[in-house]
Scaffold this active site. Structure first.
Site, PDB file in Angstrom:
ATOM      1  CG  HIS A  56      -1.990   1.000   1.243  1.00 46.95           C
ATOM      2  ND1 HIS A  56      -3.220   0.773   1.820  1.00 46.95           N
ATOM      3  CD2 HIS A  56      -2.033   2.259   0.754  1.00 46.95           C
ATOM      4  CE1 HIS A  56      -3.974   1.863   1.680  1.00 46.95           C
ATOM      5  NE2 HIS A  56      -3.273   2.771   1.051  1.00 46.95           N
ATOM      6  CG  HIS A  58      -1.173   6.658  -1.676  1.00 47.38           C
ATOM      7  ND1 HIS A  58      -2.327   6.493  -2.414  1.00 47.38           N
ATOM      8  CD2 HIS A  58      -1.458   6.190  -0.440  1.00 47.38           C
ATOM      9  CE1 HIS A  58      -3.281   5.970  -1.642  1.00 47.38           C
ATOM     10  NE2 HIS A  58      -2.783   5.767  -0.437  1.00 47.38           N
ATOM     11  CG  LEU A  59       4.763   4.834  -5.946  1.00 47.41           C
ATOM     12  CD1 LEU A  59       5.248   3.860  -7.014  1.00 47.41           C
ATOM     13  CD2 LEU A  59       5.909   5.249  -5.048  1.00 47.41           C
ATOM     14  NE  ARG A  60       0.127  11.425  -2.920  1.00 46.46           N
ATOM     15  CZ  ARG A  60      -0.868  10.894  -2.231  1.00 46.46           C
ATOM     16  NH1 ARG A  60      -1.760  10.109  -2.819  1.00 46.46           N
ATOM     17  NH2 ARG A  60      -1.009  11.144  -0.952  1.00 46.46           N
ATOM     18  CG  ASN A  90      -5.031   7.699  -4.413  1.00 51.63           C
ATOM     19  OD1 ASN A  90      -3.963   7.133  -4.605  1.00 51.63           O
ATOM     20  ND2 ASN A  90      -5.282   8.387  -3.320  1.00 51.63           N
ATOM     21  CG  ASP A 150      -6.329   3.446  -0.239  1.00 48.29           C
ATOM     22  OD1 ASP A 150      -6.889   3.110   0.811  1.00 48.29           O
ATOM     23  OD2 ASP A 150      -5.408   4.274  -0.279  1.00 48.29           O
ATOM     24  CG  HIS A 177     -10.451   3.596   1.965  1.00 44.23           C
ATOM     25  ND1 HIS A 177      -9.355   4.413   2.067  1.00 44.23           N
ATOM     26  CD2 HIS A 177     -11.433   4.192   2.692  1.00 44.23           C
ATOM     27  CE1 HIS A 177      -9.660   5.461   2.833  1.00 44.23           C
ATOM     28  NE2 HIS A 177     -10.921   5.343   3.219  1.00 44.23           N
ATOM     29  CG  ASP A 303      -2.295   4.780   3.728  1.00 45.78           C
ATOM     30  OD1 ASP A 303      -2.214   5.137   2.534  1.00 45.78           O
ATOM     31  OD2 ASP A 303      -3.225   5.131   4.476  1.00 45.78           O
ATOM     32  CG  HIS A 307      -0.548  14.851   1.206  1.00 44.68           C
ATOM     33  ND1 HIS A 307      -1.401  14.844   0.124  1.00 44.68           N
ATOM     34  CD2 HIS A 307      -0.966  13.854   2.013  1.00 44.68           C
ATOM     35  CE1 HIS A 307      -2.307  13.883   0.280  1.00 44.68           C
ATOM     36  NE2 HIS A 307      -2.060  13.253   1.421  1.00 44.68           N
TER      37      HIS A 307
HETATM   38  N1  LIG Z   1      -4.283   7.608   3.873  1.00 46.06           N
HETATM   39  C1  LIG Z   1      -4.490   8.875   3.685  1.00 46.06           C
HETATM   40  O1  LIG Z   1      -4.720   9.617   4.648  1.00 46.06           O
HETATM   41  N2  LIG Z   1      -4.478   9.404   2.450  1.00 46.06           N
HETATM   42  C2  LIG Z   1      -4.404   8.683   1.225  1.00 46.06           C
HETATM   43  C3  LIG Z   1      -5.709   8.240   0.720  1.00 46.06           C
HETATM   44  C4  LIG Z   1      -6.619   7.727   1.750  1.00 46.06           C
HETATM   45  O2  LIG Z   1      -6.506   6.542   2.091  1.00 46.06           O
HETATM   46  O3  LIG Z   1      -7.469   8.488   2.195  1.00 46.06           O
HETATM   47  C5  LIG Z   1      -3.788   9.578   0.166  1.00 46.06           C
HETATM   48  O4  LIG Z   1      -3.798   9.192  -1.012  1.00 46.06           O
HETATM   49  O5  LIG Z   1      -3.301  10.661   0.515  1.00 46.06           O
END
Ligand SMILES: NC(=O)N[C@@H](CC(=O)O)C(=O)O
Length: 428
Positions: A56, A58-60, A90, A150, A177, A303, A307
């Site tokens: 899990h 997020h590579l954006r 996402n 997710d 999710h 996860d 950001h």
């Molecule tokens: N885990 C998080 O707080 N954020 C995730 C997405 C999500 O699971 O809400 C994200 O993509 O930033």
């Protein structure tokens, strides 16, 4: 072909042994192996684990390269001891077609820091209205086996049923999710004593638990496989335990931050603690640790949610949810699970490499540290103590809740198919 001899490493925390790598493969494990022309890495009793696998991340990329890219994210992964990561869907555009998942997969291969296995969206645009082209993503060069919306919950029961039926045909899994959207409208943090005191909108445990209960029953009904993302409450643990006792094909993950932090942190109003699902209570944290120890929760998944400053350095209500995790995960697990006596290093290898590789079908990862296996390995120094400083992160984002905190342990080396991606704690 280059050779590497790792000398005197505690393989899975056991007695010190030598490990000889030739090219991409482990060729010998034992005592007193001759170095010959191999590069020697003195392990000095450090712990050698199979390369970690994150189900899990997020590579954006594509779309939010200001917070992370496949390259910066996989460099962060290697720094944290990971050799494979599963990239969440996402992105912008959403990874809901063969084209997007192939692009992400290819970027991972080009980077060479960790294998990137894209996760496909369950529904088109994560909108919950129409099933995405799951079969096409599976048959693409990316070979997608894990599907998830997710960030959003597949809240429509019929849609979830269809997805479970669809992936069953090729042995895939839906990673849910679990968040009932109506019960979390306007929610800012865990619903409880602290949210009442702070006057912030509460996110009740039942919003997570009701979806998990529904989905394990759907998985049983359909005879398919469901995985629960970032499980965060004591009640969720009870439901998964019950489902497993019934023989339902369910697996679950917990994040490092849910093993350590509680909603008390929110009193600081520092948005670095704002995350989905929210930080819960001490009681939940203890239940999650026990469940990871007894196998009710199968794996740790980061996860990792990078950001940029603009989206985090603002007032609580406006801030984005999520925290980075790849570069601190193993340290947090050492502190919360190993130093508390709940997990051995062999069990850490199981929860952070073997099982996640199994659930996601990451070929060549999560394998035993023995001759003939691909040399995907991580070496860590458990005696190291250091203060977390995001300025030193390989990730493009620094939204870590551990800044200024002392955490134990450090990854000194990572090998991806025999090639060092991290040497002496630095990216190669
Ligand atoms: N885990 C998080 O707080 N954020 C995730 C997405 C999500 O699971 O809400 C994200 O993509 O930033």
């Amino acid at each position: 072909m280059s050779k590497t001899l790792i000398r005197g490493a505690k393989v899975l925390g056991g007695e010190p042994q030598d490990v000889l790598i030739d090219g991409e493969t482990i060729v010998e494990v034992g005592a007193g192996i001759e170095a010959g022309d191999a590069t020697v890495v003195e392990a000095d009793g450090k712990i050698l684990l199979p390369g970690l696998v994150d189900l899990h991340t997020h590579l954006r990329e594509p779309g939010r390269e200001d917070s992370e890219t496949v390259l910066t994210g996989t460099r962060a992964a290697a720094s944290g001891g990971y050799t494979a990561v599963f990239a969440m869907a996402n992105t912008f555009p959403v990874a809901d077609t063969a084209g997007v998942v192939e692009q992400v997969y290819r970027l991972g291969q080009e980077g060479g820091y960790a294998d990137v296995q894209p996760i496909g969206a369950v529904t088109v645009g994560l909108e919950g209205k129409k099933l995405a082209e799951l079969g096409a993503m599976h048959e693409s060069a990316a070979g997608v086996t894990v599907f998830s919306d997710d960030g959003k919950c597949v809240d429509d029961a019929v849609m979830m049923r269809r997805a479970l039926e669809y992936v069953k045909a090729f042995g895939g899994v839906v990673a849910q999710h679990a968040q009932e959207p109506r019960l979390t409208e306007g929610a800012q943090m865990n619903e409880g004593v602290v949210s009442a005191e702070l006057g912030l909108g509460g996110w009740p445990a039942v919003a997570e638990e009701s979806i998990i209960a529904r989905d394990v029953l759907l998985a049983e009904h359909v005879g398919s496989r469901v995985h629960i993302c970032h499980l965060s409450t004591a009640g969720s643990v009870e439901i998964v335990r019950w489902a497993k006792s019934r023989g339902i094909d369910v697996t679950a993950e917990v994040t490092p931050h849910h093993l350590l932090l509680t909603d008390e942190m929110v009193r600081s109003y520092n948005p670095v603690y704002k995350v989905n699902p929210p930080l819960r209570t001490e009681r939940d944290v203890m239940a999650l640790r026990e469940a990871l120890a007894d196998g009710t929760i199968d794996i740790v998944a980061t996860d990792h949610a990078p950001h940029p400053h603009e989206d985090k350095d603002c007032e609580w209500a406006a801030a984005a949810m999520g925290m980075v995790g790849l570069e601190t995960a193993l340290s947090v697990v050492q502190q919360t699970m190993v130093e508390t006596g709940l997990l051995t290093w062999a069990a850490v290898a199981d929860r952070m490499s073997v099982k996640p590789a199994e659930i996601g079908q990451a070929k060549g990862h999560g394998r035993p540290v023995s001759a003939g296996e691909p040399a995907n390995l991580t070496l860590l120094d458990p005696a190291y103590r250091g203060v977390v400083d995001p300025a030193g992160f390989a990730s493009r984002s620094g939204n870590t809740p551990y800044e200024g905190r002392e955490l134990p342990g450090r990854v000194t080396h990572t090998w991806l198919r025999g090639r060092a991606t991290v040497v002496d704690g630095k990216l190669a």
